[in-house]
Design an enzyme around this catalytic site. Structure first.
Site, PDB file in Angstrom:
ATOM      1  N   HIS A 189       0.827  -1.207   0.000  1.00 58.06           N
ATOM      2  CA  HIS A 189       0.000   0.000   0.000  1.00 58.06           C
ATOM      3  C   HIS A 189       0.863   1.260   0.000  1.00 58.06           C
ATOM      4  CE1 HIS A 189      -3.776   2.184   0.895  1.00 58.06           C
ATOM      5  NE2 HIS A 189      -2.995   2.994   1.593  1.00 58.06           N
ATOM      6  N   GLN A 234      -8.460   8.888  12.175  1.00 63.83           N
ATOM      7  CA  GLN A 234      -8.650   9.872  11.107  1.00 63.83           C
ATOM      8  C   GLN A 234      -8.521  11.319  11.588  1.00 63.83           C
ATOM      9  OE1 GLN A 234      -9.583   8.739   7.565  1.00 63.83           O
ATOM     10  NE2 GLN A 234      -8.266   7.350   8.716  1.00 63.83           N
ATOM     11  N   HIS A 272     -10.247   2.569  -1.278  1.00 67.64           N
ATOM     12  CA  HIS A 272     -10.482   2.103   0.092  1.00 67.64           C
ATOM     13  C   HIS A 272     -11.236   0.779   0.026  1.00 67.64           C
ATOM     14  CE1 HIS A 272     -10.131   4.210   4.187  1.00 67.64           C
ATOM     15  NE2 HIS A 272      -8.999   4.322   3.549  1.00 67.64           N
ATOM     16  N   ASN A 273     -10.671  -0.145  -0.746  1.00 69.52           N
ATOM     17  CA  ASN A 273     -11.346  -1.415  -1.009  1.00 69.52           C
ATOM     18  C   ASN A 273     -11.383  -2.324   0.216  1.00 69.52           C
ATOM     19  OD1 ASN A 273     -11.232  -0.499  -3.749  1.00 69.52           O
ATOM     20  ND2 ASN A 273      -9.162  -1.305  -3.868  1.00 69.52           N
TER      21      ASN A 273
END
Length: 945
Positions: free
Chosen positions: A221, A511, A283-284
């Site tokens: 990633h 986040q 964002h799989n």
């Protein structure tokens, strides 16, 4: 003492949340549920009953339409009650808002808060078994949610941070190294042995924090290992995928490009000292196991990519492109450990909706695609675009003595291992093992963060900025300090709750956090701005000159890594790619011969890859910020989809930003080279159809691929070849991109499901005058309807028509690249001249779909001549870079498009029908209203619109 406040809508008034759930229950085939009502439950620890009442009256309940109780039940007449809450430790966006609001109201004793939702079921069909079925199917995703059965004794999450462990790596066997890597680090044996050798050379074993740092930095990633690998393709060496894309962009030498492949987003010049930037992310993996939170944080993350570009940008637009299995897929066909596509679709849409709407960012371009092989793992693609000053469109380099300041949300366990988890294949165990890899977004927190960051950027306080995305602090500070070195004081990080181990704080992907590089003399002003916007800010680190990554926690050194090894020690992969022979079923000749024009036209329009996505689009506020000059839907009743969106980001100026995209996964299963050319051509065609000049466009690539075994790697190599050839032929550069190469599912018993390879190409660029744009809807009766472009109608492979006939085919559309460039340039000149009233490109569903949409938009019909033979190819071929144009009567197409293939299809009509002449059975009339019902039905059924 915990105070409980329950809030519900007054009896007799509509309960939208309850009605929505009742509809979902009905869709599941459950009968006997007459009514569903809902309530919100809020719990407060450390306050008294009167303070709880103040919160209820001033904050939680609106007395015009709601009632509340304090420490007393609600909806007690229900046949069954179920309370659902987020699991302890999962970020609840409401909690921080409750704390802030309590403080604003002068309530000082609040130590903890929480919220949940209560569901009340009424009707003769309410039984324990039915309620359990509804809970499991609709109300609870066990990854993040739970049913509350008794009042909690405390709301506080507390604990002592675990010690930093030393891992005895040097003495491990190969098997032990791989067992350590499994399910958490996702590194291969060669990479694990490189880490082992590094620490053997140092004469010590690593800490858990050091291993986690290396794992996230070296993950697929973050490290893009496949794209950087050396390749052997069918026995022949080739440069890496990434180097070929970068070299193609370098060779293009586009005069507007200001930053390509080196920042969080690609940047191109706009007008009057401004630049625009774009980034598209995937964002799989998190969306596959928790679609709402996964999609929310996909949007939030890509917004922060824009905010973290250069020295800070302002987000002006959001996009979303999704791939799912059909929502009516039989439950028995959903693999173990996976969620049903109907649930995934609705929850992903809700996540994107809630984040963008709450932040005030318009979501105004996107698409949804369906294929059965997305049943194990969807593709969830989200993009964002921004505006920033041209003189601050590049990052500065941190200098020794500069400070690293973290601003925004607090850190918790949500999102741990997100980067490494997203780099691995999905299995039946994924949803259990990787529950902590899911984050829950808090859009209001990010809105405050965005406002503070923009003000600080405008004040010139920021030398460099990046977001805490994959890998959290580890990635942000490790990358920002690569050229200098950085010393991190991890115990300064604001936490959501106590008890996190140092490595958890370090790699958490909680986040709404950004890291800023700030000169010490600017710190006080930055802190003042953050306080003004109610944004938490903390000095977390300082940049050094030793090129070491050093992390301290409570005076103990928990990580020390050389930047050189961290960023350049990853063994370069050597990968082999081999072509696989493919042959797809062709439709039976007798099936083609038996087609009915009217029935086929309706079936094509109601196909999931053609049908209206308006119920989804209407959930998004595409008009917020007041910048939308060309919206997603237009026409007399707002039902005609446009090809691209056009924004005016500088009020009072004529300049526009155009945004579009293209993808067609099924074509890549036939031939990834021509399927990828189709995607790029579709993206550009959509932009040019609105009036954009080809030379004013830049591109973004997103490769979402199965795990790159030899066959899938060969397909990926061909897709990259297509992108390189596209740049060379058109001069349009790719300036940003992302790869996500883990979309293979491996089930127990050897089951393997690969997604159809996805290349999503996004195009964005500038327009000098938005008044020179056109929409897709027909404007007036009596106009000439023209078809423009190099169209090979016999190339029907991968078409919607073939799919309806149970076939895929092999003869897919093969783009004529030089011809497409000539068509785009001529079309732009024609639109700029004002001689084109409407324009729509051909895509899924071909000419029939394009004409239908143009007719609905204008409230007009069309009369056209159709060839008697192979009419299905004429109507339903999907060759890209072809366009349907409306020209005013008297304007000669030959003068506009001299030397290019064009033909007059017919004329627009007053009325509500499509008239087809020349068919074997004579003239046929199709009623537009009937066609539109077929077109709108599928998504209305899914979303209850």
């Amino acid at each position: 003492m915990i105070q409980e406040v329950r809030v519900t809508i007054k009896p007799g008034l509509p309960d939208p949340a309850g009605a929505d759930l009742a509809g979902e229950i009905k869709n599941l085939g459950v009968s006997g549920i007459d009514l569903v009502r809902t309530a919100r439950v809020y719990r407060f620890e450390g306050v008294g009953e009167e303070e709880a009442r103040l919160l209820a009256e001033k904050l939680l309940a609106e007395d015009i339409f709601q009632i509340y109780t304090i420490n007393a039940p609600l909806l007690t007449d229900a046949d069954a009650l179920v309370e659902v809450a987020l699991r302890p430790g999962v970020m609840n966006p409401e909690v921080s808002s409750l704390h802030k609001a309590a403080a604003d109201l002068g309530i000082t004793g609040l130590v903890a808060a929480d919220s949940s939702r209560l569901y009340a079921f009424y009707g003769p069909g309410v039984t324990d078994q039915v309620v359990e079925f509804i809970v499991n199917k609709l109300l609870v995703n066990a990854t993040i949610e739970t049913v509350i059965t008794e009042k909690p004794a405390t709301l506080r999450i507390s604990g002592q941070p675990g010690p930093t462990r030393t891992v005895a790596l040097r003495g491990m066997s190969d098997a032990q190294l791989m067992e350590l890597s499994r399910d958490k680090l996702f590194l291969n044996l060669e990479e694990m042995k490189a880490i082992q050798a590094y620490f053997s050379q140092l004469g010590r074993d690593p800490t858990d924090c050091e291993l986690e740092t290396l794992a996230q930095t070296w993950s697929e990633h973050c490290g893009h290992k496949t794209f950087k690998a050396s390749l052997l393709v069918d026995g022949q060496p080739k440069p890496s995928l990434l180097s070929r894309l970068q070299e193609a962009t370098r060779q293009a030498n586009h005069p507007l490009v200001r930053s390509a492949f080196v920042d969080n987003a690609g940047v191109m010049e706009f007008y009057e000292g401004w630049a625009i930037c774009g980034k598209v992310e995937t964002h799989n993996s998190p969306s596959a196991i928790e679609p709402y939170g996964g999609a929310m944080t996909g949007s939030g993350g890509v917004f922060r990519d824009i905010m973290g570009t250069g020295q800070g940008a302002r987000v002006i637009a959001s996009t979303d492109m999704f791939c799912f299995a059909p929502p009516d897929l039989p439950a028995a066909e959903v693999p173990p450990g996976c969620l049903h596509p109907h649930y995934l679709l609705r929850r992903v849409v809700a996540g994107v909706r809630d984040y963008g709407n709450r932040m005030g960012i318009p979501t105004n371009n996107g698409s949804v695609h369906f294929h059965r092989d997305f049943r194990a793992k969807p593709s969830v693609i989200v993009g964002a675009y921004g505006l920033l000053p041209l003189d601050r469109c590049r990052k500065g380099q941190p200098r020794p003595g500069d400070l690293a300041v973290v601003i925004g949300g607090r850190t918790g366990r949500d999102g741990i291992h997100g980067a490494t988890f997203s780099s691995g294949e999905m299995t039946s165990r994924t949803i259990d093992i990787n529950a902590s890899a899911v984050q829950i977004g808090h859009a209001i927190e990010e809105k405050r963060l965005a406002d503070a960051l923009w003000q600080a950027s405008q004040a010139g306080l920021i030398r460099a900025v990046t977001d805490c995305g994959a890998g959290g602090f580890s990635s942000a500070l490790g990358e920002m300090g690569e050229k200098t070195g950085v010393r991190v004081y991890l115990d300064r990080a604001p936490l959501k709750y106590s008890g996190l181990a140092p490595w958890e704080i370090w790699v958490s992907e909680s986040q709404e956090r950004m890291v800023l590089c700030v000169e010490p003399q600017h710190l006080d002003e930055l802190l003042r701005i953050c306080q003004e916007h109610n944004v938490e800010a903390t000095v977390l680190a300082e940049f050094t000159a030793d090129r070491q990554l050093v992390v301290e926690y409570a005076g103990q050194e928990v990580c020390r890594l050389e930047m050189e090894f961290l960023h350049n020690g990853l063994p370069k992969r050597r990968l082999i790619a081999r072509a696989a022979r493919r042959c797809h079923a062709e439709p039976a000749p007798e099936a083609l011969a038996a087609l009915s024009v009217a029935e086929t036209w309706q079936r094509v329009l109601s196909h999931l890859n053609v049908c209206s996505k308006e119920p989804i689009v209407r959930m998004y506020d595409h008009g917020v910020q007041g910048s939308c000059a060309l919206p997603p839907y237009a026409g007399v009743d707002g039902s005609a989809p446009n090809d691209a969106v056009v924004l005016v980001p500088l009020p009072g100026r004529p300049y526009g930003v155009v945004i579009s995209h293209g993808l067609n996964p099924v074509l890549n299963t036939i031939d990834p080279y021509y399927g990828s050319l189709w995607a790029a051509a579709e993206a550009v065609s959509n932009a040019v159809a609105t009036g954009a000049a080809p030379e004013d466009l830049c591109l973004i690539d997103n490769f979402i691929w199965p795990f790159p075994d030899e066959e899938s790697l060969y397909d990926l190599d061909r897709a990259v070849d297509a992108c390189v050839d596209f740049v060379a032929a058109t001069g349009m550069p790719f300036i940003s991109g992302k790869d996500s190469l883990s979309s293979t599912y491996r089930g127990e018993g050897g089951q393997i499901i690969k997604i159809p390879p996805v290349l999503c190409v996004s195009a964005f660029g500038r327009l000098p005058d938005v008044s020179k744009t056109v929409s897709s809807d027909f404007k007036q009766p009596g106009s000439t309807v023209v078809l423009l472009g190099y169209r090979q109608v016999e190339q029907m492979g991968g078409s919607v028509l073939y799919d309806l006939l149970g076939a895929t085919g092999n003869n897919l559309p093969r783009l004529n690249l030089p011809g497409a460039v000539a068509v785009w340039r001529a079309l732009h000149r024609a639109i700029a001249s004002g001689k084109v009233l409407a324009c729509h490109d051909l895509s899924e569903g071909g000419l029939a779909a394009a004409l239908s949409e143009m007719c609905w938009g204008g409230g007009l019909g069309v009369r056209l001549k159709v060839p008697a033979e192979h009419w299905w190819e004429f109507l339903f071929n999907e060759t890209p870079a072809c366009f349907v144009l409306e020209l005013p009567a008297g304007v000669a197409a030959g003068e506009l498009f001299d030397g290019l293939p064009w033909q007059v299809l017919g004329t627009t009509l007053a009325g509500s029908r499509i008239v087809l002449e020349g068919l074997p059975g004579g003239t046929l009339e199709l009623e537009l209203a009937e066609l539109q019902r077929a077109y709108q039905a599928p998504m209305r059924e899914v979303f209850g619109a």
